[in-house]
Design a protein around this motif. Structure first.
Motif, PDB file in Angstrom:
ATOM      1  N   GLU A   1       0.501  -1.104  -0.032  1.00 54.94           N
ATOM      2  CA  GLU A   1      -0.032   0.377   0.053  1.00 54.94           C
ATOM      3  C   GLU A   1       0.677   0.739   0.326  1.00 54.94           C
ATOM      4  N   LEU A   2       2.135   1.540   0.614  1.00 53.28           N
ATOM      5  CA  LEU A   2       2.370   2.160   1.005  1.00 53.28           C
ATOM      6  C   LEU A   2       3.118   2.330  -0.183  1.00 53.28           C
ATOM      7  N   GLU A   3       3.727   1.783  -0.963  1.00 48.85           N
ATOM      8  CA  GLU A   3       4.983   1.903  -1.565  1.00 48.85           C
ATOM      9  C   GLU A   3       3.682   2.625  -3.853  1.00 48.85           C
ATOM     10  N   THR A   4       2.572   2.269  -3.339  1.00 48.35           N
ATOM     11  CA  THR A   4       1.423   2.408  -4.330  1.00 48.35           C
ATOM     12  C   THR A   4       0.503   3.282  -4.371  1.00 48.35           C
ATOM     13  N   THR A   5       0.694   3.829  -3.357  1.00 51.95           N
ATOM     14  CA  THR A   5      -0.547   5.080  -2.971  1.00 51.95           C
ATOM     15  C   THR A   5      -0.256   6.046  -2.569  1.00 51.95           C
ATOM     16  N   LYS A   6      -0.673   7.221  -3.708  1.00 53.66           N
ATOM     17  CA  LYS A   6      -0.673   8.986  -3.441  1.00 53.66           C
ATOM     18  C   LYS A   6      -1.869   9.509  -2.036  1.00 53.66           C
ATOM     19  N   TYR A   7      -1.353   9.536  -2.011  1.00 61.94           N
ATOM     20  CA  TYR A   7      -2.731  10.695  -0.377  1.00 61.94           C
ATOM     21  C   TYR A   7      -2.527  11.825  -1.313  1.00 61.94           C
ATOM     22  N   MET A   8      -3.661  12.144  -0.990  1.00 63.44           N
ATOM     23  CA  MET A   8      -4.380  13.555  -1.175  1.00 63.44           C
ATOM     24  C   MET A   8      -4.103  14.086  -0.246  1.00 63.44           C
ATOM     25  N   PHE A   9      -3.834  15.327   0.615  1.00 59.17           N
ATOM     26  CA  PHE A   9      -4.399  15.447   2.124  1.00 59.17           C
ATOM     27  C   PHE A   9      -4.733  17.252   1.417  1.00 59.17           C
ATOM     28  N   PHE A  10      -5.840  16.894   2.178  1.00 60.18           N
ATOM     29  CA  PHE A  10      -6.606  18.537   2.181  1.00 60.18           C
ATOM     30  C   PHE A  10      -6.719  19.488   3.050  1.00 60.18           C
ATOM     31  N   VAL A  11      -5.885  20.315   3.280  1.00 58.05           N
ATOM     32  CA  VAL A  11      -5.198  20.827   4.860  1.00 58.05           C
ATOM     33  C   VAL A  11      -6.733  21.818   4.937  1.00 58.05           C
ATOM     34  N   PHE A  12      -7.538  21.682   5.986  1.00 62.15           N
ATOM     35  CA  PHE A  12      -7.818  23.118   6.714  1.00 62.15           C
ATOM     36  C   PHE A  12      -7.002  23.296   7.825  1.00 62.15           C
ATOM     37  N   LYS A  13      -6.438  24.759   7.893  1.00 65.08           N
ATOM     38  CA  LYS A  13      -6.285  25.165   8.777  1.00 65.08           C
ATOM     39  C   LYS A  13      -6.748  26.302  10.112  1.00 65.08           C
ATOM     40  N   LYS A  14      -6.215  26.420  12.213  1.00 67.53           N
ATOM     41  CA  LYS A  14      -6.867  26.756  12.395  1.00 67.53           C
ATOM     42  C   LYS A  14      -6.729  28.350  12.509  1.00 67.53           C
ATOM     43  N   GLU A  15      -7.515  29.518  12.063  1.00 68.65           N
ATOM     44  CA  GLU A  15      -6.834  30.672  12.760  1.00 68.65           C
ATOM     45  C   GLU A  15      -8.469  31.436  12.971  1.00 68.65           C
ATOM     46  N   LYS A  16      -7.742  32.210  14.675  1.00 66.08           N
ATOM     47  CA  LYS A  16      -8.208  32.292  14.625  1.00 66.08           C
ATOM     48  C   LYS A  16      -9.199  31.398  15.086  1.00 66.08           C
ATOM     49  N   GLU A  17     -10.409  31.758  15.408  1.00 63.52           N
ATOM     50  CA  GLU A  17     -11.814  30.224  15.795  1.00 63.52           C
ATOM     51  C   GLU A  17     -12.003  29.634  14.757  1.00 63.52           C
ATOM     52  N   GLU A  18     -11.691  29.512  13.480  1.00 60.72           N
ATOM     53  CA  GLU A  18     -12.174  28.927  12.051  1.00 60.72           C
ATOM     54  C   GLU A  18     -11.485  27.726  11.479  1.00 60.72           C
ATOM     55  N   TYR A  19     -11.677  27.055  11.240  1.00 63.41           N
ATOM     56  CA  TYR A  19     -11.236  26.080  10.464  1.00 63.41           C
ATOM     57  C   TYR A  19     -11.398  26.922   9.002  1.00 63.41           C
ATOM     58  N   ILE A  20     -10.287  26.768   8.366  1.00 59.42           N
ATOM     59  CA  ILE A  20      -9.686  27.229   6.750  1.00 59.42           C
ATOM     60  C   ILE A  20      -8.907  26.623   6.187  1.00 59.42           C
ATOM     61  N   PHE A  21      -9.955  26.366   4.376  1.00 59.00           N
ATOM     62  CA  PHE A  21      -9.331  25.024   3.808  1.00 59.00           C
ATOM     63  C   PHE A  21      -8.611  25.942   3.018  1.00 59.00           C
ATOM     64  N   LYS A  22      -7.035  25.208   2.864  1.00 58.95           N
ATOM     65  CA  LYS A  22      -5.813  26.066   2.873  1.00 58.95           C
ATOM     66  C   LYS A  22      -5.606  25.400   1.399  1.00 58.95           C
ATOM     67  N   GLY A  23      -5.995  24.774   1.238  1.00 59.91           N
ATOM     68  CA  GLY A  23      -5.511  23.493  -0.365  1.00 59.91           C
ATOM     69  C   GLY A  23      -5.076  22.521  -0.148  1.00 59.91           C
ATOM     70  N   ILE A  24      -4.139  21.528  -1.231  1.00 57.24           N
ATOM     71  CA  ILE A  24      -4.347  20.179  -1.036  1.00 57.24           C
ATOM     72  C   ILE A  24      -2.298  19.865  -1.797  1.00 57.24           C
ATOM     73  N   LYS A  25      -1.917  18.503  -0.843  1.00 54.87           N
ATOM     74  CA  LYS A  25      -0.561  18.373  -0.947  1.00 54.87           C
ATOM     75  C   LYS A  25      -0.889  17.157  -1.511  1.00 54.87           C
ATOM     76  N   LEU A  26       0.294  17.132  -2.571  1.00 51.98           N
ATOM     77  CA  LEU A  26       0.013  15.004  -2.973  1.00 51.98           C
ATOM     78  C   LEU A  26       1.168  14.677  -2.807  1.00 51.98           C
TER      79      LEU A  26
END
Length: 461
Positions: A339-364
């Motif tokens: 699995e680790l050798e063949t899988t790519k992960y697409m991380f969707f990043v939510f970052k907390k700023e003030k009191e809210e989670y903000i969608f910041k983008g993705i990381k492959l």
DNA sequence: GCATGATCATGC
DNA sequence: GCATGATCATGC
């Protein structure tokens, strides 16, 4: 009639069709073409047997396509039934070995990959457990013309990505998970099958171009069955996958979780609220992970949250493993390594700023080979030992059982922790636990350490 | 604040 | 009813 390597395209297809419904044993009994019988291997390598007995070809390891001048490469490949009656490829389709010293000199159109694989005659057989290879039946055939293939652009992009790594002197860092459909899988007994590369002194693992297992699974479903219910991400657009993804991300980047919930009309306090949001961004009804493109490329979307202090509270979980499966496997062919050798992960990043989670983008991202072969291997082997020795519980305190499984502080990359509905959600143990005598234990899974994975999100912090 | 055990909500 | 992604709870 011409024979063997000299068959033309129509003859190849005709002969392929004649094999449908037959096992290798049946084909060999017919002795249509008894050529090369003297050096038949008994290993049950179906590809070789088909070449010899169906097409009357001598075994060869030529660097040109199997049929010349027709320019057709022959591939015999297995698929299987998995749970729920679905079909799946059993293996990746291994194509030609990558010659690091030469292939980079070419363009895609005059590459060795293209010369050898632009037309592939596929023969599929249905793999079943506990059966002799020669009794497995060939059920389908397909002449795959890559030049007319809807995935050609992606395949070309993948090829160019792999070549760029060679040109950058990074052949030793190539991973099968780097690319979408065309991969570079390791070839050879183990990590010691090393080859020189042109722009670095570091030897690189020998690799071959391949169609990834996930890509072959989609071909199986398309040409053999089960295809109709797969939803596509790319609908009515000429964008490539990566362009399309970028457009979507740019559209929603900077929005808060609350804004996205309003926009998509979702009201829920589910733990997976963020993954519900990303499915809506991509306009898919099913889970994003179940769509055709994500399946074909073996990309697993995951949402992560980064706190105000730039840290992640949580590690990343995998599906629970079965104790009885782990003890049966070797590391080299284990599910986790695969699995680790063949899988790519697409991380969707939510970052907390003030009191809210903000969608910041993705990381492959896919895990570097180096980490898989050191830290992960170490954890996996210790996990197997712990289970085999029945040495799971270390002590019990306040009704909570402390285990000997590899913990977060013990391994820089990953650890083992419970993963079930609750502590009574268990799997059978192959060996009873020495301390408590229990024969089943709370389901566990592998986790990627939060303080390891956070380093890849630097750009968002 | 971290490490580890435990559990929730959803969707099929 | 179960698998799964994701997060909560608690003791040190």
């Amino acid at each position: 009639m011409k024979k063997g390597r000299l068959y033309n395209r129509q003859e190849i297809e005709l002969i392929s069709k004649s094999a449908i419904g037959k096992s290798m044993n049946e084909i060999m009994k017919e002795e249509v073409i008894p050529i090369g019988k003297d050096n038949v291997s008994n290993k049950g390598n179906l590809g070789q047997l088909v070449e010899q007995f169906l097409f009357g070809m001598e075994n060869n390891s030529e660097s040109e396509p199997d049929f010349m001048p027709a320019g057709v490469e022959l591939k015999v490949t297995p698929y299987k039934k998995i749970k729920g009656g679905k079909l799946s490829a059993k293996e990746r389709l291994v194509l030609n070995i990558i010659n690091y010293m030469d292939e980079y000199k070419n363009d895609f159109e005059n590459s060795h990959f293209w010369f050898k694989n632009k037309t592939i005659q596929l023969l599929w057989y249905l793999w079943e457990p506990n059966k002799d290879n020669k009794d497995l039946k060939i059920t389908h055939e397909k002449l795959l013309e890559l030049s007319e293939n809807e995935d050609l652009n992606q395949i070309k992009e993948d090829w160019e990505y792999i070549i760029k790594k060679i040109k950058d002197g990074k052949a030793h860092e190539i991973s099968e998970a780097d690319t979408m459909y065309l991969g570079a899988c390791s070839k050879g007994a183990n990590a010691s099958s090393l080859r020189p590369q042109p722009f670095s002194n570091i030897p690189a693992m020998q690799r071959a171009f391949c169609f990834k297992n996930s890509y072959m699974t989609q071909l199986v479903r398309k040409y053999i069955g089960d295809y109709s219910d797969v939803e596509k991400v790319l609908k009515g657009t000429t964008d490539t996958f990566h362009e399309y993804v970028n457009n979507i991300i740019n559209k929603y980047k900077g929005k808060t979780q609350k804004e996205l919930m309003q926009k998509f009309n979702i009201d829920s306090n589910a733990k997976n609220i963020n993954s519900m949001l990303i499915s809506r961004m991509f306009l898919v009804k099913s889970k994003l992970a179940d769509t055709e493109e994500f399946q074909k490329a073996n990309i697993i979307p995951k949402t992560i949250r980064i706190e105000k202090n730039g840290k992640m509270k949580e590690s990343i979980s995998f599906p629970a493993f079965k104790f009885t499966d782990i003890v049966k496997q070797d590391w080299e062919t284990s599910d986790l390594r695969e699995e680790l050798e063949t899988t790519k992960y697409m991380f969707f990043v939510f970052k907390k700023e003030k009191e809210e989670y903000i969608f910041k983008g993705i990381k492959l991202w896919n895990m570097p080979e180096m980490d898989i072969e050191t830290s992960v291997m170490d954890m996996w082997k210790k996990t197997q030992d712990t289970i085999l020795e029945g040495n799971i519980v270390r002590y019990i305190k306040d009704g909570k059982r402390k285990t000997n499984f590899v913990g977060m502080s013990e391994n820089k990359v990953c650890h083992v922790r419970p993963h079930g509905r609750n502590s009574k959600d268990t799997f059978k143990l192959p060996v009873a636990d020495k301390l408590t005598g229990v024969t089943e234990y709370t389901k566990q899974c592998f986790w990627i350490n939060n303080n390891y994975i956070i380093q890849i999100f630097k750009e968002f912090i």
